[in-house]
Design an enzyme around this catalytic site. Structure first.
Site, PDB file in Angstrom:
ATOM      1  CB  ALA A  63      66.172  68.942 -34.987  1.00 55.65           C
ATOM      2  N   GLY A 102      64.827  73.986 -34.244  1.00 54.30           N
ATOM      3  CA  GLY A 102      66.253  74.098 -33.942  1.00 54.30           C
ATOM      4  C   GLY A 102      66.913  75.231 -34.711  1.00 54.30           C
ATOM      5  CD  GLU A 105      65.318  75.016 -29.978  1.00 56.92           C
ATOM      6  OE1 GLU A 105      65.499  74.096 -30.797  1.00 56.92           O
ATOM      7  OE2 GLU A 105      64.979  74.824 -28.801  1.00 56.92           O
ATOM      8  CD  GLU A 125      60.906  73.041 -31.974  1.00 54.95           C
ATOM      9  OE1 GLU A 125      59.999  73.908 -32.052  1.00 54.95           O
ATOM     10  OE2 GLU A 125      62.110  73.304 -32.044  1.00 54.95           O
TER      11      GLU A 125
HETATM   12  N1  3HC Z   1      64.216  67.308 -41.065  1.00 50.24           N
HETATM   13  C1  3HC Z   1      64.347  66.449 -42.080  1.00 50.24           C
HETATM   14  N2  3HC Z   1      63.759  66.601 -43.272  1.00 50.24           N
HETATM   15  C2  3HC Z   1      62.989  67.697 -43.424  1.00 50.24           C
HETATM   16  C3  3HC Z   1      62.800  68.635 -42.413  1.00 50.24           C
HETATM   17  C4  3HC Z   1      63.452  68.419 -41.173  1.00 50.24           C
HETATM   18  N3  3HC Z   1      63.356  69.288 -40.163  1.00 50.24           N
HETATM   19  N4  3HC Z   1      61.992  69.609 -42.864  1.00 50.24           N
HETATM   20  C5  3HC Z   1      61.688  69.295 -44.130  1.00 50.24           C
HETATM   21  N5  3HC Z   1      62.286  68.139 -44.471  1.00 50.24           N
HETATM   22  C6  3HC Z   1      62.241  67.466 -45.779  1.00 50.24           C
HETATM   23  C7  3HC Z   1      60.847  67.016 -46.135  1.00 50.24           C
HETATM   24  O1  3HC Z   1      60.588  65.740 -45.619  1.00 50.24           O
HETATM   25  C8  3HC Z   1      60.898  67.029 -47.643  1.00 50.24           C
HETATM   26  O2  3HC Z   1      61.585  65.863 -48.052  1.00 50.24           O
HETATM   27  P1  3HC Z   1      61.179  65.149 -49.423  1.00 50.24           P
HETATM   28  O3  3HC Z   1      61.387  66.165 -50.493  1.00 50.24           O
HETATM   29  O4  3HC Z   1      62.070  63.973 -49.474  1.00 50.24           O
HETATM   30  O5  3HC Z   1      59.729  64.785 -49.267  1.00 50.24           O
HETATM   31  C9  3HC Z   1      61.811  68.214 -47.952  1.00 50.24           C
HETATM   32  O6  3HC Z   1      62.544  68.451 -46.754  1.00 50.24           O
HETATM   33  C10 3HC Z   1      61.072  69.477 -48.315  1.00 50.24           C
HETATM   34  O7  3HC Z   1      60.067  69.725 -47.348  1.00 50.24           O
HETATM   35  P2  3HC Z   1      58.632  70.281 -47.752  1.00 50.24           P
HETATM   36  O8  3HC Z   1      58.071  69.490 -48.866  1.00 50.24           O
HETATM   37  O9  3HC Z   1      57.860  70.372 -46.493  1.00 50.24           O
HETATM   38  O10 3HC Z   1      59.023  71.727 -48.304  1.00 50.24           O
HETATM   39  P3  3HC Z   1      58.255  73.085 -48.184  1.00 50.24           P
HETATM   40  O11 3HC Z   1      59.065  74.058 -48.915  1.00 50.24           O
HETATM   41  O12 3HC Z   1      56.809  72.898 -48.497  1.00 50.24           O
HETATM   42  O13 3HC Z   1      58.296  73.461 -46.625  1.00 50.24           O
HETATM   43  C11 3HC Z   1      59.329  73.772 -44.474  1.00 50.24           C
HETATM   44  C12 3HC Z   1      59.515  73.753 -46.003  1.00 50.24           C
HETATM   45  C13 3HC Z   1      58.374  74.927 -44.072  1.00 50.24           C
HETATM   46  C14 3HC Z   1      60.655  73.976 -43.842  1.00 50.24           C
HETATM   47  C15 3HC Z   1      58.675  72.444 -44.029  1.00 50.24           C
HETATM   48  O14 3HC Z   1      59.434  71.382 -44.565  1.00 50.24           O
HETATM   49  C16 3HC Z   1      58.621  72.239 -42.542  1.00 50.24           C
HETATM   50  O15 3HC Z   1      57.718  72.744 -41.903  1.00 50.24           O
HETATM   51  N6  3HC Z   1      59.567  71.455 -41.986  1.00 50.24           N
HETATM   52  C17 3HC Z   1      59.570  71.076 -40.614  1.00 50.24           C
HETATM   53  C18 3HC Z   1      59.994  72.189 -39.725  1.00 50.24           C
HETATM   54  C19 3HC Z   1      60.023  71.717 -38.296  1.00 50.24           C
HETATM   55  O16 3HC Z   1      59.107  71.106 -37.795  1.00 50.24           O
HETATM   56  N7  3HC Z   1      61.117  72.026 -37.578  1.00 50.24           N
HETATM   57  C20 3HC Z   1      61.283  71.621 -36.237  1.00 50.24           C
HETATM   58  C21 3HC Z   1      61.953  70.297 -36.208  1.00 50.24           C
HETATM   59  S1  3HC Z   1      62.071  69.635 -34.578  1.00 50.24           S
HETATM   60  C22 3HC Z   1      63.333  70.517 -33.884  1.00 50.24           C
HETATM   61  O17 3HC Z   1      63.870  71.399 -34.480  1.00 50.24           O
HETATM   62  C23 3HC Z   1      63.716  70.116 -32.520  1.00 50.24           C
HETATM   63  C24 3HC Z   1      64.641  71.100 -31.872  1.00 50.24           C
HETATM   64  O18 3HC Z   1      63.910  71.899 -30.989  1.00 50.24           O
HETATM   65  C25 3HC Z   1      65.722  70.405 -31.124  1.00 50.24           C
END
Ligand code: 3HC
Ligand code: NAI
Length: 698
Positions: A63, A102, A105, A125
């Site tokens: 998400a 997400g 998912e 998450e």
């Molecule tokens: N939403 C918004 N921005 C995000 C994001 C997300 N899910 N994931 C990454 N970003 C942004 C980061 O803030 C960063 O922004 P910036 O360049 O402005 O600082 C940019 O994307 C790149 O991220 P990273 O520096 O972390 O890049 P990496 O290549 O090192 O890692 C990644 C990539 C493994 C995808 C890592 O970003 C990550 O772990 N992201 C989060 C994944 C996550 O937690 N997903 C679950 C979200 S909650 C959800 O999905 C709820 C659902 O169940 C409804």
């Protein structure tokens, strides 16, 4: 279909491609685009199968976290996923990079999933204080069984494509996502495979439904270390609902849990930590596009506690290291410690059985500083004495190749002074790792007066490459972390003189969520080090000195502020210490009083926050969130409290400033008076976070 999701047709196959850099997060535009493309492909009579894939470096990584806490924009993810799962035409998710949260998912709502070999799939998450909110807790157990599902959901770590294949999460490993997805779609059509809707497939739940202990035991093991956190328990409950309830009811339970967590203070703090960590890698005042220097080989000087741990961090990341000592004996000892450490981890199953040999193979031990010649980055980790550091850097100037970055791991010393002994101060900086260096994630990158921008970006890039969290700080005594910690140390000692006991102080600090209290930490580090340094400087600390005079040096002597049973690290309160404190207070004519837990907490936290404010004023840290990152990853600050500066904003700066003034008066300690910045923010009703917001706006 829109600017971030497009639909194309290759005869009977529709390809839906998400292209929303950097990580294809499910923003409203992405959700809307997928929804429209899928509806349109279903409606197109020529289309027989649909492939969902992504452009750029990754499949959907979750998400869009920036949307949480804002009014929801349609379409909701649940609605999109329902339309996908109910599609009469097969939908295939073609995954590369990371399918997270997400994103996974979305893939689970497809009828089939394929992935490239290097892909990783997970539901992280929980690391944001959440649980999967779009069917993940209900569909994943149906795909891989509840045992693995709960491990992935409560633990939050992704699995590899080959594990995903083994457990039935994907159907095939493919070469390229779009081409692989397309050929798999043709196979589905040719073989007339029935649509696999996970919602209707309870086969993998049967064992846990017959014997719920399989699941309960897995949960108990996973939540053992989740002290203080809400999300792991709520996530486990949601997976439990997949076992206990029909799909739609389970989905409802999951939704309730998600909505509760998304609004919780813990998740807000954890989301803040996620963005703070990424923000910390952006260096204030460095021209955009400053390229890091190439680092292929690293030399580390000193194979002691820190040098060994740092060498292991590089070897763990596959980077070759030369580890340099003054003599063969010291070298042998250092190499032996690393070898033992790796073997113990392998014996525990933490790394593969062949890893110790492979990793040790990347570390070459040498005697003599001339062995730094090949290194692109040199990290000095010798004794904490200025004269020795200067000697080492003078020699480095002679032996290091031009352009090599020269870093010191000093805990307190002035990097400007160290840089001055070289003819290349532009290449000198601090890389302050934390003990144990192969475990702790923080690396304070210390920017000295003359450090070149590309030396700094090199240190930051290298730190990230070895899986550390870098935070850039300026030169001052103890940098950010230890400088703030010193304020806490001062108060904890004073509290003993007022009537508190070590175990009372430590209990308050651990109840707050820190892994250890100040006194247990002193026992671990060893009380003799501070004692010797006080003797050198002619300073007294009556209680700590009395402990040392009684031979109580901490864990290493089985006695310190606590007592320790042979071979045990668990700190046991010791009546002898209480007696020793009483006697010391009597000797000094001090009166004991009852010190409340509330007072202890305030005096442990607020002086550190005050020091954090001074650090910001002096620009030793660029952002309050950098200070928080330092505490989260270097000192075990509980992630669900965001960090000291975030915590301060939650408590309210006016309250903190008032209490500090009160303690300054009551304990006759003017150093506790709120700093000018804290005073100003408190008076204006502002937060530390407002500093970053106004800097961004400027
Ligand atoms: N939403 C918004 N921005 C995000 C994001 C997300 N899910 N994931 C990454 N970003 C942004 C980061 O803030 C960063 O922004 P910036 O360049 O402005 O600082 C940019 O994307 C790149 O991220 P990273 O520096 O972390 O890049 P990496 O290549 O090192 O890692 C990644 C990539 C493994 C995808 C890592 O970003 C990550 O772990 N992201 C989060 C994944 C996550 O937690 N997903 C679950 C979200 S909650 C959800 O999905 C709820 C659902 O169940 C409804
Ligand atoms: P240590 O005493 O365990 O190791 C220092 C090593 O350096 C010894 O093995 C010694 O033989 C070697 N050495 C000394 N002079 C040398 C030279 N000229 N050339 C090559 N090797 C030499 O010390 P430790 O704890 O590893 O500390 C090293 C540095 O890291 C210090 O500056 C310390 O302040 C800093 N540090 C220590 C932390 C800790 O918790 N121990 C945490 C963070 C930083």
């Amino acid at each position: 279909m829109n600017e971030v999701v497009k639909l194309e047709r290759r005869d009977v196959i529709a390809i839906v491609t998400v292209n929303s850099p950097p990580v294809n997060a499910l923003s409203a535009a992405v959700r809307g685009g997928i929804f429209d493309c899928i509806k349109s492909a279903i409606a197109d009579p020529e289309v027989q199968a649909i492939v969902l894939t992504c452009a750029g470096r990754t499949f959907i990584a979750g998400a869009d976290i920036t949307e949480f806490g804002k009014p929801p924009k349609p379409p909701g993810l649940a609605e999109v996923l329902l339309a996908m799962e109910n599609s009469p035409k097969p939908i295939i998710a073609a995954i590369h990079g990371t399918a997270l949260g997400g994103g996974l998912e979305v893939a689970l709502a497809c009828h089939f999933r394929v992935a490239t070999r290097d892909a990783r799939l997970g539901l992280p998450e929980v690391k944001l204080g959440l649980l999967p909110g779009a069917g993940g807790t209900q569909r994943l157990p149906r795909a891989v069984g509840p045992e693995l599902a709960v491990k992935m959901i409560v633990g939050g770590d992704p699995i590899s494509a080959s594990d995903a294949l083994k457990h039935g999460l994907i159907e095939e490993i493919v070469e390229g996502p779009a081409s692989g997805g397309e050929s798999f779609a043709r196979k589905v059509l040719a073989e007339k495979r029935p649509l696999r809707k996970l919602r209707d497939d309870d086969s993998k739940l049967a064992a846990a439904r017959a014997d719920r202990s399989i699941f309960t035991n897995a949960v108990a093991a996973l939540t053992k270390k989740a002290r203080g956190l809400e999300a792991p328990f709520a996530a486990a409950d949601a997976v439990g609902a997949a076992i206990d309830l029909p799909f739609d009811e389970g989905l409802k339970k999951e939704r309730e849990g998600f909505l509760k967590l998304v609004a919780s203070d813990q998740s807000k703090a954890q989301r803040y930590a996620f963005f703070s960590e990424r923000e910390a890698a952006k260096i204030a005042g460095v021209p955009e596009g400053t390229k890091p220097r190439n680092v292929e080989r690293v030399a580390i000087i000193g194979a002691g506690t820190m040098g060994g741990g740092i060498a292991m961090s590089f070897a763990n990341a596959g980077i070759p290291v030369t580890l340099i000592e003054t003599g063969e004996e010291q070298l042998k000892r250092g190499m032996g410690v690393m070898q033992k450490n790796y073997e113990a981890t392998a014996a525990r199953g933490g790394i593969p059985a062949d890893a110790p040999a492979k990793r040790m193979g990347l570390i070459t031990g040498k005697v003599g500083l001339e062995n730094v010649r090949d290194a692109d980055l040199i990290i000095e980790a010798v004794f904490e004495t200025m004269a020795i550091k200067k000697e080492v850097f003078t020699a480095l100037d002679k032996y290091a190749k031009p352009g090599a970055v020269l870093a010191s791991n000093t805990s307190y010393l002035n990097i400007d002074e160290i840089a001055k002994v070289t003819k290349r101060p532009q290449d000198v900086l601090g890389m302050h790792f934390f003990s144990p260096a192969n475990v702790m994630k923080l690396c304070e990158i210390v920017r000295a007066d003359k450090t070149a921008p590309d030396a700094l970006t090199t240190a930051v890039a290298v730190a990230r490459k070895i899986a550390k969290v870098p935070a850039v700080v300026g030169v001052c005594d103890g940098f950010v972390g230890n400088r703030m910690l010193a304020q806490r140390g001062k108060q904890s000692e004073k509290l003993l003189f007022e009537g508190a006991l070590p175990q009372q102080v430590d209990a308050v600090v651990t109840k707050f969520g820190m892994p250890m209290g100040p006194f247990a930490m002193s026992d671990l580090a060893g009380l003799d080090i501070g004692w010797r340094s006080r003797q050198d400087r002619g300073i007294k600390s009556e209680i700590a000195d009395a402990l040392c005079e009684a031979g109580r040096f901490g864990q290493k002597t089985g006695k310190g502020y606590y007592k320790y049973e042979a071979g045990s690290r668990s700190a046991l309160p010791d009546p002898e210490v209480e007696k020793l404190i009483d006697e010391t207070l009597q000797r000094l004519g001090r009166k004991k009083r009852v010190v409340s837990d509330d007072e202890i907490l305030e005096r442990m936290m607020y002086p550190m926050i005050n020091e954090g404010a001074r650090i910001l004023e002096e620009k030793v840290a660029a952002r309050p969130s950098d200070i928080d990152v330092i505490w989260l990853y270097g000192y075990g600050w509980p992630i669900y409290r965001g960090g000291p500066m975030f915590y301060a904003d939650q408590v309210g700066l006016k309250h903190i400033a008032d209490r500090l003034s009160y303690y300054a008066r009551e304990t006759n300690d003017p150093s506790l008076e709120p700093s000018p910045l804290l005073k100003r923010l408190a008076a204006e009703g502002k937060t530390f976070a407002s500093l970053t917001q106004s800097a961004k706006a400027a």
